[in-house]
Scaffold this motif. Structure first.
Motif, PDB file in Angstrom:
ATOM      1  N   VAL A 166      -3.308   4.232  10.126  1.00  0.00           N
ATOM      2  CA  VAL A 166      -3.411   5.663  10.419  1.00  0.00           C
ATOM      3  C   VAL A 166      -4.430   5.787  11.541  1.00  0.00           C
ATOM      4  CG1 VAL A 166      -4.336   7.854   9.577  1.00  0.00           C
ATOM      5  CG2 VAL A 166      -2.802   6.537   8.142  1.00  0.00           C
ATOM      6  N   GLY A 189      -4.720   0.256   4.178  1.00  0.00           N
ATOM      7  CA  GLY A 189      -5.856   1.143   4.431  1.00  0.00           C
ATOM      8  C   GLY A 189      -7.007   0.537   5.212  1.00  0.00           C
ATOM      9  N   ALA A 206      -8.890  16.680   0.361  1.00  0.00           N
ATOM     10  CA  ALA A 206      -8.716  18.133   0.476  1.00  0.00           C
ATOM     11  C   ALA A 206      -7.869  18.408   1.708  1.00  0.00           C
ATOM     12  CB  ALA A 206     -10.067  18.821   0.510  1.00  0.00           C
ATOM     13  N   GLY A 241       0.826  -1.211   0.000  1.00  0.00           N
ATOM     14  CA  GLY A 241       0.000   0.000   0.000  1.00  0.00           C
ATOM     15  C   GLY A 241       0.855   1.255   0.000  1.00  0.00           C
ATOM     16  N   LEU A 272      -6.679   8.235  13.933  1.00  0.00           N
ATOM     17  CA  LEU A 272      -7.153   9.619  13.984  1.00  0.00           C
ATOM     18  C   LEU A 272      -7.683   9.929  15.370  1.00  0.00           C
ATOM     19  CD1 LEU A 272      -9.048   9.691  10.587  1.00  0.00           C
ATOM     20  CD2 LEU A 272      -6.780  10.569  11.046  1.00  0.00           C
TER      21      LEU A 272
HETATM   22  C1  LIG Z   1      -9.248   8.900  -1.127  1.00  0.00           C
HETATM   23  C2  LIG Z   1      -9.123   9.436   0.274  1.00  0.00           C
HETATM   24  C3  LIG Z   1      -9.252  10.811   0.518  1.00  0.00           C
HETATM   25  C4  LIG Z   1      -9.149  11.303   1.823  1.00  0.00           C
HETATM   26  N1  LIG Z   1      -9.240  12.628   2.020  1.00  0.00           N
HETATM   27  C5  LIG Z   1      -9.090  13.120   3.263  1.00  0.00           C
HETATM   28  C6  LIG Z   1      -9.113  14.511   3.488  1.00  0.00           C
HETATM   29  O1  LIG Z   1      -9.237  15.280   2.568  1.00  0.00           O
HETATM   30  N2  LIG Z   1      -9.007  14.971   4.771  1.00  0.00           N
HETATM   31  C7  LIG Z   1      -8.851  14.120   5.832  1.00  0.00           C
HETATM   32  O2  LIG Z   1      -8.741  14.580   6.976  1.00  0.00           O
HETATM   33  N3  LIG Z   1      -8.784  12.805   5.634  1.00  0.00           N
HETATM   34  C8  LIG Z   1      -8.908  12.289   4.384  1.00  0.00           C
HETATM   35  N4  LIG Z   1      -8.857  10.960   4.177  1.00  0.00           N
HETATM   36  C9  LIG Z   1      -8.577  10.134   5.322  1.00  0.00           C
HETATM   37  C10 LIG Z   1      -7.084  10.034   5.557  1.00  0.00           C
HETATM   38  O3  LIG Z   1      -6.394  10.549   4.446  1.00  0.00           O
HETATM   39  C11 LIG Z   1      -6.833   8.595   5.781  1.00  0.00           C
HETATM   40  O4  LIG Z   1      -6.894   8.422   7.166  1.00  0.00           O
HETATM   41  C12 LIG Z   1      -5.491   8.150   5.221  1.00  0.00           C
HETATM   42  O5  LIG Z   1      -5.493   8.340   3.830  1.00  0.00           O
HETATM   43  C13 LIG Z   1      -5.283   6.719   5.524  1.00  0.00           C
HETATM   44  O6  LIG Z   1      -4.033   6.375   4.973  1.00  0.00           O
HETATM   45  P1  LIG Z   1      -3.656   4.899   4.676  1.00  0.00           P
HETATM   46  O7  LIG Z   1      -2.357   4.954   3.963  1.00  0.00           O
HETATM   47  O8  LIG Z   1      -3.772   4.077   5.918  1.00  0.00           O
HETATM   48  O9  LIG Z   1      -4.810   4.366   3.731  1.00  0.00           O
HETATM   49  P2  LIG Z   1      -5.140   4.750   2.227  1.00  0.00           P
HETATM   50  O10 LIG Z   1      -4.905   6.181   1.975  1.00  0.00           O
HETATM   51  O11 LIG Z   1      -6.479   4.167   1.959  1.00  0.00           O
HETATM   52  O12 LIG Z   1      -4.036   3.956   1.409  1.00  0.00           O
HETATM   53  C14 LIG Z   1      -4.040   2.553   1.275  1.00  0.00           C
HETATM   54  C15 LIG Z   1      -3.361   2.247  -0.035  1.00  0.00           C
HETATM   55  O13 LIG Z   1      -3.203   0.847  -0.152  1.00  0.00           O
HETATM   56  C16 LIG Z   1      -3.498   0.465  -1.471  1.00  0.00           C
HETATM   57  N5  LIG Z   1      -3.913  -0.934  -1.429  1.00  0.00           N
HETATM   58  C17 LIG Z   1      -5.048  -1.454  -0.890  1.00  0.00           C
HETATM   59  N6  LIG Z   1      -5.049  -2.783  -1.000  1.00  0.00           N
HETATM   60  C18 LIG Z   1      -3.881  -3.122  -1.614  1.00  0.00           C
HETATM   61  C19 LIG Z   1      -3.302  -4.360  -2.004  1.00  0.00           C
HETATM   62  N7  LIG Z   1      -3.917  -5.523  -1.781  1.00  0.00           N
HETATM   63  N8  LIG Z   1      -2.100  -4.343  -2.631  1.00  0.00           N
HETATM   64  C20 LIG Z   1      -1.446  -3.170  -2.860  1.00  0.00           C
HETATM   65  N9  LIG Z   1      -1.958  -1.967  -2.514  1.00  0.00           N
HETATM   66  C21 LIG Z   1      -3.150  -1.949  -1.890  1.00  0.00           C
HETATM   67  C22 LIG Z   1      -4.612   1.406  -1.907  1.00  0.00           C
HETATM   68  O14 LIG Z   1      -4.694   1.513  -3.310  1.00  0.00           O
HETATM   69  C23 LIG Z   1      -4.188   2.700  -1.233  1.00  0.00           C
HETATM   70  O15 LIG Z   1      -3.380   3.497  -2.066  1.00  0.00           O
HETATM   71  C24 LIG Z   1      -8.949  10.427   2.897  1.00  0.00           C
HETATM   72  C25 LIG Z   1      -8.832   9.052   2.646  1.00  0.00           C
HETATM   73  C26 LIG Z   1      -8.904   8.558   1.354  1.00  0.00           C
HETATM   74  C27 LIG Z   1      -8.758   7.065   1.108  1.00  0.00           C
END
Ligand SMILES: Cc1cc2nc3c(=O)[nH]c(=O)nc-3n(C[C@H](O)[C@H](O)[C@H](O)COP(=O)(O)OP(=O)(O)OC[C@H]3O[C@@H](n4cnc5c(N)ncnc54)[C@H](O)[C@@H]3O)c2cc1C
Length: 313
Positions: free
Chosen positions: A311, A172, A56, A23, A313
């Motif tokens: 992540v 995620g 955003a 990810g 929050l």
């Molecule tokens: C699209 C989006 C927009 C957001 N916008 C805001 C905002 O504007 N303001 C705010 O406060 N919070 C926002 N959030 C919430 C905050 O950004 C999230 O808490 C944060 O993005 C979480 O980060 P993460 O890396 O754990 O998960 P994610 O951002 O969901 O990243 C997980 C990544 O893993 C990848 N993935 C999933 N499964 C697989 C797999 N099997 N193999 C390889 N890759 C994989 C996905 O494609 C993704 O890129 C948003 C979240 C998202 C998903």
């Protein structure tokens, strides 16, 4: 081998470990940067063919901001960050409940670094640039399809396999790897709220009353019955980001959809005239269901070679 709550220490050779990160979101890229800075060789497998430039405003509180500094991201992010100068909390009708006009100075005095408000896309791009600069290999379009926790081996959808000294899942909220690790489906749960997300270009506003609130970076909160609104600047103050939280009425299974501006304005029609004036300027709105996942009892296998990064929050 079953995943357990206790882990053993992993032997680290002098040339570091081979770390595989599943990810490439904010968490995966942050994990890649910190493990790379610790001297390990890191590969990120990201399912999407390219960076999803969505989202955003994000508020980066001092504890998180210290990490950005440690990761060498301050110089690239400072020009696009907005440090709120004041914090104002108002009742829904506009009556001031609490205010700190020295919010920025006080935060820096207490914690050594400011609170920053960033556009999610700016943060994502900076993380990606920094990871690449550190030599992290980022493989887009590579979905991890399976994982063997005993051999620390991942299998991509293409059938290709890779073995790491350590595998870190950062896939995620909707993590499929978490389901495999726990052996059960653990979908996220609705919080009961949804968020309307809107942005306003500060340069396009000429109303002095609105400029008073949005021209200088600040953090503005309105609290009312079963709803609240938060507004702050990002992109060096040039964009005013608003999140309006209301009870969730999206159908089950729908995570996000274009919002109806009239419906959103109606929900806040008798609120602070400043807020309703701001909403009158909105041309496009998105409606996001807010989901969460309860904390996991275990985040690693007992060998310590597979971990889940979240992540919080
Ligand atoms: C699209 C989006 C927009 C957001 N916008 C805001 C905002 O504007 N303001 C705010 O406060 N919070 C926002 N959030 C919430 C905050 O950004 C999230 O808490 C944060 O993005 C979480 O980060 P993460 O890396 O754990 O998960 P994610 O951002 O969901 O990243 C997980 C990544 O893993 C990848 N993935 C999933 N499964 C697989 C797999 N099997 N193999 C390889 N890759 C994989 C996905 O494609 C993704 O890129 C948003 C979240 C998202 C998903």
């Amino acid at each position: 081998m079953s995943p357990s709550a206790t882990t053993t220490a992993v032997f680290v050779p002098s040339d570091g470990l081979n770390v595989l990160v599943i990810g490439g979101g904010l968490c995966g890229l942050g994990t890649a940067i910190s493990t790379s800075l610790a001297g390990h060789s890191v590969t990120v497998f990201e399912a999407a063919p390219e960076l999803h430039e969505i989202g955003a405003g994000l508020q980066i509180t001092p504890n998180a901001n210290r990490l950005l500094k440690r990761w060498g991201l301050w110089e690239s992010l400072a020009p696009v960050a907005a440090a709120p100068q004041q914090l104002s909390i108002r009742r829904f009708d506009g009556r001031l409940l609490a205010q700190r006009l020295d919010y920025d100075e006080e935060t820096k005095r207490k914690y050594g670094v400011p609170t920053w408000c960033l556009h999610r896309v700016d943060l994502q791009q900076a993380l990606l640039r920094r990871a690449t600069e550190l030599g992290v290999e980022i493989r887009f379009g590579q979905r991890v399809h399976d994982i063997d926790f005993e051999r620390n081996q991942i299998t991509l959808q293409s059938g290709e396999t890779a073995v790491g000294d350590v595998v870190i899942a950062a896939d995620g909220l909707w993590s499929a790897v978490r389901n495999k690790f726990l052996g059960i489906e653990t979908p996220p749960k609705p919080t009961g709220d949804l968020a309307y997300r809107v942005t306003i270009n500060v340069d396009e506003v000429d109303d002095p009353e609105l400029l008073e609130v949005i021209q200088k970076p600040g953090n503005n909160i309105w609290i009312g019955p079963s709803r609240h609104a938060v507004g702050y600047n990002v992109r060096n103050g040039k964009l005013f980001n608003m999140v309006l939280l209301v009870p969730d009425d999206l159908p089950e299974g729908v995570r996000k959809q274009p919002g109806n501006i009239a419906e959103m304005r109606k929900l806040f029609e008798d609120w602070d005239p400043i807020l309703t004036k701001l909403l009158a300027r909105v041309e496009k709105v998105e409606k996001w269901k807010l989901m969460h996942h309860p904390p996991l009892e275990r985040l690693a296998t007992d060998t310590g070679r597979f971990l889940i990064a979240y992540v919080c929050l």
